[in-house]
Design a protein around this motif. Structure first.
Motif, PDB file in Angstrom:
ATOM      1  N   UNK A   1       0.856  -1.125  -0.001  1.00  0.00           N
ATOM      2  CA  UNK A   1      -0.105   0.041   0.036  1.00  0.00           C
ATOM      3  C   UNK A   1       0.973   1.193  -0.118  1.00  0.00           C
ATOM      4  N   UNK A   2       1.915   1.526   0.800  1.00  0.00           N
ATOM      5  CA  UNK A   2       2.879   2.512   0.843  1.00  0.00           C
ATOM      6  C   UNK A   2       3.602   2.708  -0.520  1.00  0.00           C
ATOM      7  N   UNK A   3       3.994   1.526  -0.955  1.00  0.00           N
ATOM      8  CA  UNK A   3       5.053   1.734  -2.315  1.00  0.00           C
ATOM      9  C   UNK A   3       3.947   1.984  -3.365  1.00  0.00           C
ATOM     10  N   UNK A   4       2.938   1.411  -3.243  1.00  0.00           N
ATOM     11  CA  UNK A   4       1.875   1.961  -4.537  1.00  0.00           C
ATOM     12  C   UNK A   4       1.496   3.235  -4.474  1.00  0.00           C
ATOM     13  N   UNK A   5       1.150   3.841  -3.157  1.00  0.00           N
ATOM     14  CA  UNK A   5       0.662   5.244  -3.094  1.00  0.00           C
ATOM     15  C   UNK A   5       1.688   6.205  -3.796  1.00  0.00           C
ATOM     16  N   UNK A   6       2.896   5.793  -3.464  1.00  0.00           N
ATOM     17  CA  UNK A   6       4.029   6.741  -4.473  1.00  0.00           C
ATOM     18  C   UNK A   6       4.241   6.460  -5.776  1.00  0.00           C
ATOM     19  N   UNK A   7       4.487   5.164  -6.208  1.00  0.00           N
ATOM     20  CA  UNK A   7       4.738   4.863  -7.563  1.00  0.00           C
ATOM     21  C   UNK A   7       3.265   5.464  -8.208  1.00  0.00           C
ATOM     22  N   UNK A   8       2.383   5.234  -7.944  1.00  0.00           N
ATOM     23  CA  UNK A   8       1.153   5.706  -8.559  1.00  0.00           C
ATOM     24  C   UNK A   8       1.093   7.247  -8.829  1.00  0.00           C
ATOM     25  N   UNK A   9       2.101   7.805  -8.213  1.00  0.00           N
ATOM     26  CA  UNK A   9       2.217   9.257  -8.372  1.00  0.00           C
ATOM     27  C   UNK A   9       3.649   9.851  -8.880  1.00  0.00           C
ATOM     28  N   UNK A  10       4.142   8.772  -9.338  1.00  0.00           N
ATOM     29  CA  UNK A  10       5.565   9.203  -9.801  1.00  0.00           C
ATOM     30  C   UNK A  10       5.314   9.418 -11.245  1.00  0.00           C
ATOM     31  N   UNK A  11       6.160  10.483 -11.950  1.00  0.00           N
ATOM     32  CA  UNK A  11       5.740  10.693 -13.226  1.00  0.00           C
ATOM     33  C   UNK A  11       6.792  10.185 -13.892  1.00  0.00           C
ATOM     34  N   UNK A  12       6.542   9.566 -15.225  1.00  0.00           N
ATOM     35  CA  UNK A  12       7.211   9.079 -16.216  1.00  0.00           C
ATOM     36  C   UNK A  12       7.780   9.997 -17.287  1.00  0.00           C
TER      37      UNK A  12
ATOM     38  N   UNK B   1      -2.252  15.060  -7.353  1.00  0.00           N
ATOM     39  CA  UNK B   1      -0.833  15.445  -7.307  1.00  0.00           C
ATOM     40  C   UNK B   1      -0.201  14.414  -7.737  1.00  0.00           C
ATOM     41  N   UNK B   2       1.026  14.837  -8.239  1.00  0.00           N
ATOM     42  CA  UNK B   2       2.032  13.777  -8.620  1.00  0.00           C
ATOM     43  C   UNK B   2       3.395  14.088  -8.408  1.00  0.00           C
ATOM     44  N   UNK B   3       4.372  13.291  -8.487  1.00  0.00           N
ATOM     45  CA  UNK B   3       5.816  13.753  -7.954  1.00  0.00           C
ATOM     46  C   UNK B   3       6.712  13.371  -9.283  1.00  0.00           C
ATOM     47  N   UNK B   4       7.608  14.410  -9.551  1.00  0.00           N
ATOM     48  CA  UNK B   4       8.610  14.292 -10.570  1.00  0.00           C
ATOM     49  C   UNK B   4       9.928  14.601 -10.239  1.00  0.00           C
ATOM     50  N   UNK B   5      10.967  13.940 -10.566  1.00  0.00           N
ATOM     51  CA  UNK B   5      12.343  14.254 -10.365  1.00  0.00           C
ATOM     52  C   UNK B   5      13.076  14.970 -11.225  1.00  0.00           C
ATOM     53  N   UNK B   6      13.618  16.390 -11.075  1.00  0.00           N
ATOM     54  CA  UNK B   6      14.246  17.080 -11.811  1.00  0.00           C
ATOM     55  C   UNK B   6      15.668  16.663 -11.712  1.00  0.00           C
ATOM     56  N   UNK B   7      16.038  15.986 -10.671  1.00  0.00           N
ATOM     57  CA  UNK B   7      17.539  15.664 -10.687  1.00  0.00           C
ATOM     58  C   UNK B   7      17.821  14.477 -11.681  1.00  0.00           C
ATOM     59  N   UNK B   8      17.048  13.376 -11.685  1.00  0.00           N
ATOM     60  CA  UNK B   8      17.173  12.223 -12.621  1.00  0.00           C
ATOM     61  C   UNK B   8      16.344  12.455 -13.752  1.00  0.00           C
ATOM     62  N   UNK B   9      15.392  13.365 -13.665  1.00  0.00           N
ATOM     63  CA  UNK B   9      14.660  13.216 -15.088  1.00  0.00           C
ATOM     64  C   UNK B   9      15.392  14.082 -16.194  1.00  0.00           C
ATOM     65  N   UNK B  10      14.788  14.239 -17.163  1.00  0.00           N
ATOM     66  CA  UNK B  10      15.227  14.829 -18.396  1.00  0.00           C
ATOM     67  C   UNK B  10      14.012  15.998 -19.036  1.00  0.00           C
ATOM     68  N   UNK B  11      14.591  17.324 -18.866  1.00  0.00           N
ATOM     69  CA  UNK B  11      13.600  18.193 -19.543  1.00  0.00           C
ATOM     70  C   UNK B  11      14.122  18.263 -20.969  1.00  0.00           C
ATOM     71  N   UNK B  12      13.061  17.874 -22.029  1.00  0.00           N
ATOM     72  CA  UNK B  12      13.436  17.736 -23.479  1.00  0.00           C
ATOM     73  C   UNK B  12      13.123  18.662 -24.096  1.00  0.00           C
ATOM     74  N   UNK B  13      12.101  19.459 -23.743  1.00  0.00           N
ATOM     75  CA  UNK B  13      11.501  20.865 -24.398  1.00  0.00           C
ATOM     76  C   UNK B  13      11.460  21.820 -23.267  1.00  0.00           C
ATOM     77  N   UNK B  14      12.721  22.669 -22.918  1.00  0.00           N
ATOM     78  CA  UNK B  14      12.708  23.572 -21.993  1.00  0.00           C
ATOM     79  C   UNK B  14      11.649  24.705 -22.280  1.00  0.00           C
ATOM     80  N   UNK B  15      11.409  25.203 -23.700  1.00  0.00           N
ATOM     81  CA  UNK B  15      10.386  26.211 -23.534  1.00  0.00           C
ATOM     82  C   UNK B  15       9.062  25.988 -23.105  1.00  0.00           C
ATOM     83  N   UNK B  16       8.438  24.779 -23.636  1.00  0.00           N
ATOM     84  CA  UNK B  16       7.155  24.285 -23.350  1.00  0.00           C
ATOM     85  C   UNK B  16       7.120  24.136 -21.920  1.00  0.00           C
TER      86      UNK B  16
END
Length: 212
Positions: free
Chosen positions: A117-128, A185-200
């Motif tokens: 339940x705890x892991x699913x609560x986080x994983x369902x809100x993690x942005x891919x 609400x969702x969670x994303x990581x700017x540290x490990x994720x990639x911004x592909x279109x900075x303008x948008x």
């Protein structure tokens, strides 16, 4: 959860992070804006008229595939643990196992269920992946379901709270994606994720001097 993210990234390896998104969630030749192996989105998830629109990918977190596998593994492990309880009660009723052993098995099953339940609560809100339509009016969020499959959820950009208005800092491991309506609400990581279109990305979330 931060330690879990770092561990999963180390297991996936740098080569996995650089894979194209279609290698993660799409079949060859398929539109990356569409899901693979997930149910058809409901009307609540997609505003009317977005089915025929083209979306531009603006952000991606390549290791989301590893988290999907981990979620599926956790569901299977929890199911097997719970299925072991009925035989345990049967063996206890016939004097084949002690009460202590039965309680121990029940404790393990309860802990596995709580962890799921705890892991699913986080994983369902993690942005891919994040997409924005050509008009810049709809933000499409690709995330995980309880079963570790991909699901797309569409938000009106007008309802997305810019990160410049959030208390979260871009340097933090996780940054919240929030709506003014407060519905989701969702969670994303700017540290490990990639911004592909900075303008948008900036048009939706605001100008941040510390963006990668």
């Amino acid at each position: 959860m931060a330690a879990l993210l770092r561990a999963m990234l180390r297991l996936a390896g740098p080569a996995a992070w650089r894979r194209p998104v279609c290698g993660l969630w799409c079949r060859p030749g398929q539109d990356p804006g569409r899901r693979v192996g997930s149910r058809t989105p409901t009307l609540k998830e997609k505003p009317a008229g977005t089915e025929t629109e083209k979306f531009q990918m603006v952000y991606r977190f390549d290791a989301i595939r590893a988290f999907g596998y981990l979620s599926q593994l956790k569901v299977a492990q929890t199911a097997l643990t719970l299925l072991a309880l009925p035989p345990g009660f049967y063996w206890y009723s016939h004097g084949l196992v002690t009460l202590g052993s039965l309680c121990f098995a029940g404790g393990i099953a309860g802990f596995a269920l709580a962890m799921l339940c705890w892991m699913s609560h986080f994983f369902r809100r993690l942005v891919g992946i994040l997409y924005v339509n050509e008009a810049g009016t709809v933000l499409r969020v690709a995330h995980l379901t309880f079963w570790g499959r991909r699901q797309d959820t569409d938000w009106p950009v007008a309802d997305v709270m810019p990160m410049t208005e959030s208390a979260d800092r871009p340097q933090e491991l996780f940054v919240r994606l929030q709506q003014y309506s407060g519905k989701q609400s969702f969670y994303l990581t700017l540290r490990y994720g990639r911004i592909l279109d900075r303008e948008r990305f900036t048009q939706v979330f605001g100008m941040l001097d510390t963006l990668k």
